[in-house]
Design an enzyme around this catalytic site. Structure first.
Site, PDB file in Angstrom:
ATOM      1  N   MET A  42      -0.608   9.465  12.378  1.00 13.18           N
ATOM      2  CA  MET A  42      -1.824   9.926  11.686  1.00 13.18           C
ATOM      3  C   MET A  42      -2.418  11.143  12.382  1.00 13.18           C
ATOM      4  O   MET A  42      -3.635  11.241  12.535  1.00 13.18           O
ATOM      5  CB  MET A  42      -2.850   8.779  11.607  1.00 13.18           C
ATOM      6  N   ASP A  66       0.832  -1.211   0.000  1.00 13.01           N
ATOM      7  CA  ASP A  66       0.000   0.000   0.000  1.00 13.01           C
ATOM      8  C   ASP A  66       0.864   1.258   0.000  1.00 13.01           C
ATOM      9  O   ASP A  66       2.076   1.183  -0.209  1.00 13.01           O
ATOM     10  CB  ASP A  66      -1.029  -0.033   1.135  1.00 13.01           C
ATOM     11  N   LYS A  83      -4.714   2.415   0.178  1.00 20.19           N
ATOM     12  CA  LYS A  83      -4.999   2.742   1.572  1.00 20.19           C
ATOM     13  C   LYS A  83      -6.490   2.867   1.730  1.00 20.19           C
ATOM     14  O   LYS A  83      -7.223   3.088   0.779  1.00 20.19           O
ATOM     15  CB  LYS A  83      -4.249   3.990   2.026  1.00 20.19           C
TER      16      LYS A  83
HETATM   17  N1  SAH Z   1       2.796   0.450  10.699  1.00 20.07           N
HETATM   18  C1  SAH Z   1       3.309   1.802  10.525  1.00 20.07           C
HETATM   19  C2  SAH Z   1       2.259   2.847  10.819  1.00 20.07           C
HETATM   20  C3  SAH Z   1       1.068   2.812   9.910  1.00 20.07           C
HETATM   21  S1  SAH Z   1      -0.044   4.113  10.215  1.00 20.07           S
HETATM   22  C4  SAH Z   1       4.550   1.984  11.389  1.00 20.07           C
HETATM   23  O1  SAH Z   1       4.843   1.132  12.228  1.00 20.07           O
HETATM   24  O2  SAH Z   1       5.241   2.985  11.233  1.00 20.07           O
HETATM   25  C5  SAH Z   1       0.527   5.340   9.086  1.00 20.07           C
HETATM   26  C6  SAH Z   1       1.159   6.489   9.821  1.00 20.07           C
HETATM   27  O3  SAH Z   1       2.500   6.184  10.182  1.00 20.07           O
HETATM   28  C7  SAH Z   1       1.275   7.748   9.016  1.00 20.07           C
HETATM   29  O4  SAH Z   1       0.053   8.453   8.951  1.00 20.07           O
HETATM   30  C8  SAH Z   1       2.323   8.492   9.817  1.00 20.07           C
HETATM   31  O5  SAH Z   1       1.762   9.029  10.992  1.00 20.07           O
HETATM   32  C9  SAH Z   1       3.248   7.375  10.213  1.00 20.07           C
HETATM   33  N2  SAH Z   1       4.395   7.248   9.309  1.00 20.07           N
HETATM   34  C10 SAH Z   1       4.740   6.173   8.591  1.00 20.07           C
HETATM   35  N3  SAH Z   1       5.887   6.380   7.919  1.00 20.07           N
HETATM   36  C11 SAH Z   1       6.287   7.630   8.241  1.00 20.07           C
HETATM   37  C12 SAH Z   1       7.412   8.435   7.883  1.00 20.07           C
HETATM   38  N4  SAH Z   1       8.376   7.983   7.048  1.00 20.07           N
HETATM   39  N5  SAH Z   1       7.515   9.679   8.411  1.00 20.07           N
HETATM   40  C13 SAH Z   1       6.577  10.142   9.236  1.00 20.07           C
HETATM   41  N6  SAH Z   1       5.489   9.437   9.612  1.00 20.07           N
HETATM   42  C14 SAH Z   1       5.351   8.192   9.132  1.00 20.07           C
END
Ligand code: SAH
Length: 258
Positions: A175, A40, A62
Protein backbone atom coordinates in the site's frame (compact mmCIF):
# COMPACT_ATOMS: atom_id res chain seq x y z
CA UNK A 1 -29.47 -22.66 5.22
CA UNK A 2 -27.39 -25.77 5.84
CA UNK A 3 -28.59 -26.74 9.27
CA UNK A 4 -28.71 -30.42 8.35
CA UNK A 5 -24.93 -30.35 8.02
CA UNK A 6 -24.31 -29.23 11.60
CA UNK A 7 -22.79 -26.01 12.83
CA UNK A 8 -21.15 -23.69 10.34
CA UNK A 9 -17.53 -22.73 10.10
CA UNK A 10 -15.56 -19.84 8.66
CA UNK A 11 -12.45 -20.33 6.56
CA UNK A 12 -10.25 -17.26 6.27
CA UNK A 13 -8.70 -18.18 2.95
CA UNK A 14 -5.63 -16.50 1.47
CA UNK A 15 -6.05 -16.49 -2.31
CA UNK A 16 -2.51 -15.38 -3.15
CA UNK A 17 -1.36 -12.46 -5.28
CA UNK A 18 -3.70 -13.01 -8.21
CA UNK A 19 -2.64 -15.89 -10.45
CA UNK A 20 -5.13 -18.74 -9.89
CA UNK A 21 -2.42 -21.39 -10.07
CA UNK A 22 -0.72 -19.76 -7.09
CA UNK A 23 -3.62 -20.81 -4.87
CA UNK A 24 -2.67 -23.50 -2.38
CA UNK A 25 -4.17 -26.93 -3.00
CA UNK A 26 -6.11 -26.48 0.24
CA UNK A 27 -7.54 -23.13 -0.83
CA UNK A 28 -8.51 -24.55 -4.23
CA UNK A 29 -10.36 -27.43 -2.53
CA UNK A 30 -12.16 -25.15 -0.09
CA UNK A 31 -13.27 -22.84 -2.91
CA UNK A 32 -15.34 -25.75 -4.21
CA UNK A 33 -16.87 -26.53 -0.83
CA UNK A 34 -18.24 -23.26 0.54
CA UNK A 35 -21.88 -22.23 0.78
CA UNK A 36 -21.11 -18.53 0.71
CA UNK A 37 -18.00 -16.55 -0.25
CA UNK A 38 -17.27 -13.05 1.04
CA UNK A 39 -14.65 -11.34 -1.11
CA UNK A 40 -13.11 -7.95 -1.78
CA UNK A 41 -11.18 -6.12 -4.47
CA UNK A 42 -7.93 -8.02 -4.24
CA UNK A 43 -9.46 -11.39 -5.07
CA UNK A 44 -8.98 -11.79 -8.81
CA UNK A 45 -11.78 -12.52 -11.27
CA UNK A 46 -10.00 -15.71 -12.32
CA UNK A 47 -10.17 -16.97 -8.76
CA UNK A 48 -13.81 -15.96 -8.28
CA UNK A 49 -14.54 -17.91 -11.45
CA UNK A 50 -13.43 -21.08 -9.66
CA UNK A 51 -16.36 -20.79 -7.23
CA UNK A 52 -19.23 -23.13 -8.17
CA UNK A 53 -22.35 -21.44 -9.47
CA UNK A 54 -24.30 -22.53 -6.39
CA UNK A 55 -21.97 -20.69 -4.03
CA UNK A 56 -23.43 -17.39 -2.88
CA UNK A 57 -20.96 -14.59 -3.63
CA UNK A 58 -21.02 -11.46 -1.53
CA UNK A 59 -18.84 -8.48 -2.36
CA UNK A 60 -17.79 -6.79 0.84
CA UNK A 61 -15.59 -4.26 -0.88
CA UNK A 62 -12.57 -2.43 0.25
CA UNK A 63 -12.62 -0.19 3.21
CA UNK A 64 -12.89 3.33 1.87
CA UNK A 65 -15.20 2.56 -1.01
CA UNK A 66 -18.76 3.82 -0.68
CA UNK A 67 -20.11 0.38 -1.44
CA UNK A 68 -17.95 -1.38 1.10
CA UNK A 69 -19.19 -2.88 4.31
CA UNK A 70 -17.51 -1.55 7.45
CA UNK A 71 -15.31 -4.11 9.17
CA UNK A 72 -17.81 -4.64 12.00
CA UNK A 73 -20.51 -5.49 9.47
CA UNK A 74 -18.24 -8.01 7.74
CA UNK A 75 -17.55 -9.61 11.11
CA UNK A 76 -21.26 -9.67 11.95
CA UNK A 77 -22.14 -11.20 8.56
CA UNK A 78 -19.56 -13.99 8.94
CA UNK A 79 -20.84 -14.75 12.45
CA UNK A 80 -24.51 -14.73 11.45
CA UNK A 81 -23.92 -16.96 8.42
CA UNK A 82 -21.89 -19.45 10.44
CA UNK A 83 -24.60 -19.51 13.13
CA UNK A 84 -27.11 -20.40 10.41
CA UNK A 85 -24.91 -23.39 9.63
CA UNK A 86 -23.18 -22.12 6.50
CA UNK A 87 -19.66 -23.00 5.43
CA UNK A 88 -18.34 -19.48 4.98
CA UNK A 89 -15.34 -18.61 2.85
CA UNK A 90 -13.78 -15.28 3.71
CA UNK A 91 -11.53 -14.80 0.70
CA UNK A 92 -8.56 -12.49 1.07
CA UNK A 93 -5.86 -11.48 -1.37
CA UNK A 94 -2.40 -12.78 -0.52
CA UNK A 95 -2.21 -14.15 3.01
CA UNK A 96 -4.99 -13.43 5.53
CA UNK A 97 -2.52 -12.59 8.29
CA UNK A 98 -0.35 -10.15 6.32
CA UNK A 99 -1.93 -6.68 6.21
CA UNK A 100 -5.26 -8.30 5.54
CA UNK A 101 -7.20 -7.72 8.75
CA UNK A 102 -7.38 -11.48 9.10
CA UNK A 103 -6.22 -11.03 12.67
CA UNK A 104 -9.15 -8.77 13.48
CA UNK A 105 -11.62 -11.10 11.82
CA UNK A 106 -10.20 -14.12 13.65
CA UNK A 107 -10.50 -12.19 16.93
CA UNK A 108 -14.16 -11.44 16.24
CA UNK A 109 -14.88 -15.09 15.37
CA UNK A 110 -13.07 -16.36 18.46
CA UNK A 111 -14.96 -13.90 20.65
CA UNK A 112 -18.27 -15.10 19.16
CA UNK A 113 -17.34 -18.76 19.66
CA UNK A 114 -17.43 -19.53 15.93
CA UNK A 115 -15.24 -22.33 14.58
CA UNK A 116 -12.74 -20.98 12.08
CA UNK A 117 -9.59 -21.95 10.23
CA UNK A 118 -6.93 -19.81 8.57
CA UNK A 119 -5.66 -20.98 5.19
CA UNK A 120 -2.37 -19.32 4.30
CA UNK A 121 -1.76 -17.78 0.91
CA UNK A 122 1.24 -16.49 -0.98
CA UNK A 123 1.61 -12.94 0.22
CA UNK A 124 2.14 -10.15 -2.32
CA UNK A 125 5.80 -9.58 -1.43
CA UNK A 126 6.66 -13.23 -2.00
CA UNK A 127 4.62 -13.52 -5.20
CA UNK A 128 5.98 -10.29 -6.62
CA UNK A 129 9.57 -11.12 -5.71
CA UNK A 130 9.37 -14.41 -7.60
CA UNK A 131 7.58 -12.91 -10.54
CA UNK A 132 9.96 -9.97 -10.86
CA UNK A 133 13.10 -12.11 -10.24
CA UNK A 134 14.10 -10.18 -7.13
CA UNK A 135 15.28 -12.44 -4.26
CA UNK A 136 14.04 -11.05 -0.92
CA UNK A 137 17.15 -12.21 0.93
CA UNK A 138 20.61 -13.04 -0.34
CA UNK A 139 23.67 -14.09 1.63
CA UNK A 140 25.81 -11.31 0.20
CA UNK A 141 23.22 -8.55 -0.01
CA UNK A 142 20.36 -8.81 2.47
CA UNK A 143 20.20 -10.57 5.82
CA UNK A 144 16.60 -9.64 6.46
CA UNK A 145 13.44 -8.53 4.77
CA UNK A 146 10.95 -6.26 6.45
CA UNK A 147 7.28 -6.04 5.41
CA UNK A 148 5.79 -2.61 6.08
CA UNK A 149 2.62 -0.80 5.10
CA UNK A 150 3.07 2.60 3.55
CA UNK A 151 -0.46 3.72 4.29
CA UNK A 152 -0.32 7.44 4.90
CA UNK A 153 -2.07 8.85 7.91
CA UNK A 154 -2.59 12.63 7.80
CA UNK A 155 -0.05 12.94 5.02
CA UNK A 156 2.76 11.50 7.10
CA UNK A 157 4.22 8.03 7.13
CA UNK A 158 4.81 6.76 10.60
CA UNK A 159 7.56 4.19 10.12
CA UNK A 160 10.71 3.30 12.04
CA UNK A 161 13.04 5.20 9.70
CA UNK A 162 16.37 4.55 11.48
CA UNK A 163 15.62 0.81 11.37
CA UNK A 164 14.52 0.83 7.72
CA UNK A 165 17.51 2.92 6.61
CA UNK A 166 19.97 0.25 7.71
CA UNK A 167 21.86 -1.47 4.92
CA UNK A 168 21.87 -5.20 4.08
CA UNK A 169 18.11 -5.50 4.35
CA UNK A 170 15.25 -5.59 1.89
CA UNK A 171 12.09 -3.60 2.48
CA UNK A 172 8.78 -4.73 1.01
CA UNK A 173 6.19 -1.97 1.12
CA UNK A 174 2.49 -2.76 0.87
CA UNK A 175 0.00 0.00 0.00
CA UNK A 176 2.90 2.32 -0.70
CA UNK A 177 2.14 3.92 -4.08
CA UNK A 178 0.66 7.14 -2.75
CA UNK A 179 3.42 7.54 -0.20
CA UNK A 180 6.29 6.56 -2.51
CA UNK A 181 7.87 10.06 -2.70
CA UNK A 182 7.79 10.43 1.11
CA UNK A 183 9.06 6.90 1.59
CA UNK A 184 12.10 7.36 -0.66
CA UNK A 185 12.87 10.84 0.71
CA UNK A 186 12.74 9.62 4.31
CA UNK A 187 15.00 6.62 3.66
CA UNK A 188 17.54 8.92 2.01
CA UNK A 189 17.21 11.46 4.83
CA UNK A 190 17.93 8.73 7.39
CA UNK A 191 21.04 7.59 5.55
CA UNK A 192 20.15 4.99 2.95
CA UNK A 193 22.03 5.74 -0.27
CA UNK A 194 19.99 7.49 -2.99
CA UNK A 195 21.50 4.90 -5.35
CA UNK A 196 19.82 2.02 -3.49
CA UNK A 197 18.00 -0.04 -6.13
CA UNK A 198 14.21 0.03 -5.83
CA UNK A 199 11.36 -1.48 -7.83
CA UNK A 200 7.61 -1.10 -7.93
CA UNK A 201 5.41 -3.86 -9.33
CA UNK A 202 1.76 -3.40 -10.24
CA UNK A 203 -0.58 -6.45 -10.23
CA UNK A 204 2.31 -8.85 -9.78
CA UNK A 205 1.85 -12.46 -10.98
CA UNK A 206 -1.07 -11.50 -13.26
CA UNK A 207 -1.00 -10.93 -17.04
CA UNK A 208 -1.30 -7.20 -16.24
CA UNK A 209 1.95 -7.15 -14.26
CA UNK A 210 4.00 -3.99 -14.79
CA UNK A 211 7.38 -3.34 -13.25
CA UNK A 212 9.37 -0.14 -12.89
CA UNK A 213 12.95 -0.35 -11.65
CA UNK A 214 15.04 2.58 -10.48
CA UNK A 215 16.67 3.82 -7.31
CA UNK A 216 15.46 5.62 -4.19
CA UNK A 217 16.33 8.85 -6.00
CA UNK A 218 14.56 8.06 -9.26
CA UNK A 219 11.68 5.67 -8.54
CA UNK A 220 8.97 8.17 -7.47
CA UNK A 221 9.17 10.15 -10.72
CA UNK A 222 9.46 6.98 -12.81
CA UNK A 223 6.39 5.43 -11.16
CA UNK A 224 4.40 8.58 -11.74
CA UNK A 225 5.49 8.81 -15.37
CA UNK A 226 4.45 5.20 -15.89
CA UNK A 227 0.99 5.96 -14.44
CA UNK A 228 1.04 2.98 -12.10
CA UNK A 229 -2.13 2.16 -10.17
CA UNK A 230 -2.82 0.07 -7.06
CA UNK A 231 -2.25 -2.68 -6.16
CA UNK A 232 1.48 -2.17 -6.21
CA UNK A 233 4.27 -3.66 -4.16
CA UNK A 234 7.54 -1.77 -3.65
CA UNK A 235 10.83 -3.59 -3.09
CA UNK A 236 13.87 -1.66 -1.88
CA UNK A 237 17.41 -2.91 -1.41
CA UNK A 238 20.53 -4.14 -3.17
CA UNK A 239 18.74 -7.39 -4.11
CA UNK A 240 16.68 -5.43 -6.65
CA UNK A 241 19.80 -5.13 -8.82
CA UNK A 242 19.85 -8.94 -9.19
CA UNK A 243 16.88 -8.65 -11.53
CA UNK A 244 19.23 -7.49 -14.28
CA UNK A 245 21.27 -10.68 -13.86
CA UNK A 246 18.41 -13.13 -13.27
CA UNK A 247 16.01 -11.75 -15.86
CA UNK A 248 18.14 -10.01 -18.47
CA UNK A 249 16.00 -8.20 -20.97
CA UNK A 250 13.17 -7.70 -18.49
CA UNK A 251 14.77 -4.59 -17.11
CA UNK A 252 11.53 -2.97 -16.02
CA UNK A 253 12.55 0.30 -17.57
CA UNK A 254 11.30 -1.21 -20.80
CA UNK A 255 8.16 -2.98 -19.53
CA UNK A 256 7.05 0.18 -17.75
CA UNK A 257 6.81 2.03 -21.03
CA UNK A 258 4.98 -0.70 -22.89
N1 SAH B 1 -3.10 -9.80 2.56
C1 SAH B 1 -2.46 -9.26 1.36
C2 SAH B 1 -2.18 -7.78 1.48
C3 SAH B 1 -3.39 -6.92 1.64
S1 SAH B 1 -3.01 -5.22 1.66
C4 SAH B 1 -1.20 -10.06 1.06
O1 SAH B 1 -0.77 -10.86 1.89
O2 SAH B 1 -0.64 -9.89 -0.02
C5 SAH B 1 -3.19 -4.81 -0.05
C6 SAH B 1 -1.85 -4.51 -0.67
O3 SAH B 1 -1.18 -5.70 -1.02
C7 SAH B 1 -1.93 -3.74 -1.95
O4 SAH B 1 -2.15 -2.36 -1.73
C8 SAH B 1 -0.55 -4.01 -2.52
O5 SAH B 1 0.42 -3.25 -1.85
C9 SAH B 1 -0.35 -5.45 -2.13
N2 SAH B 1 -0.71 -6.38 -3.21
C10 SAH B 1 -1.62 -7.35 -3.17
N3 SAH B 1 -1.64 -8.05 -4.32
C11 SAH B 1 -0.69 -7.51 -5.11
C12 SAH B 1 -0.20 -7.79 -6.42
N4 SAH B 1 -0.71 -8.80 -7.17
N5 SAH B 1 0.80 -7.03 -6.92
C13 SAH B 1 1.31 -6.03 -6.20
N6 SAH B 1 0.90 -5.71 -4.96
C14 SAH B 1 -0.08 -6.44 -4.41
Amino acid sequence: MTGDRGPGKVHLVGTGPGAPDLLTVRAARLLREGDVALYDNLVSQEILALLPEATRKVYVGKRRSRHALPQEDINRLMIDLAREGARVLRLKGGDPFVFGRGGEEAEALAAAGIAFEVVPGITAAVGVAASACIPLTHRALAQSCTFVTGNLQDGTMNLDWPLLARTRQTIAVYMGLKGLPVLCAKLIEYGRSPETPAAIVQQGTTPQERTVVGSLATLPAMAEAAGLRAPTLILIGEVVALRDVLAPGASGHATAAS
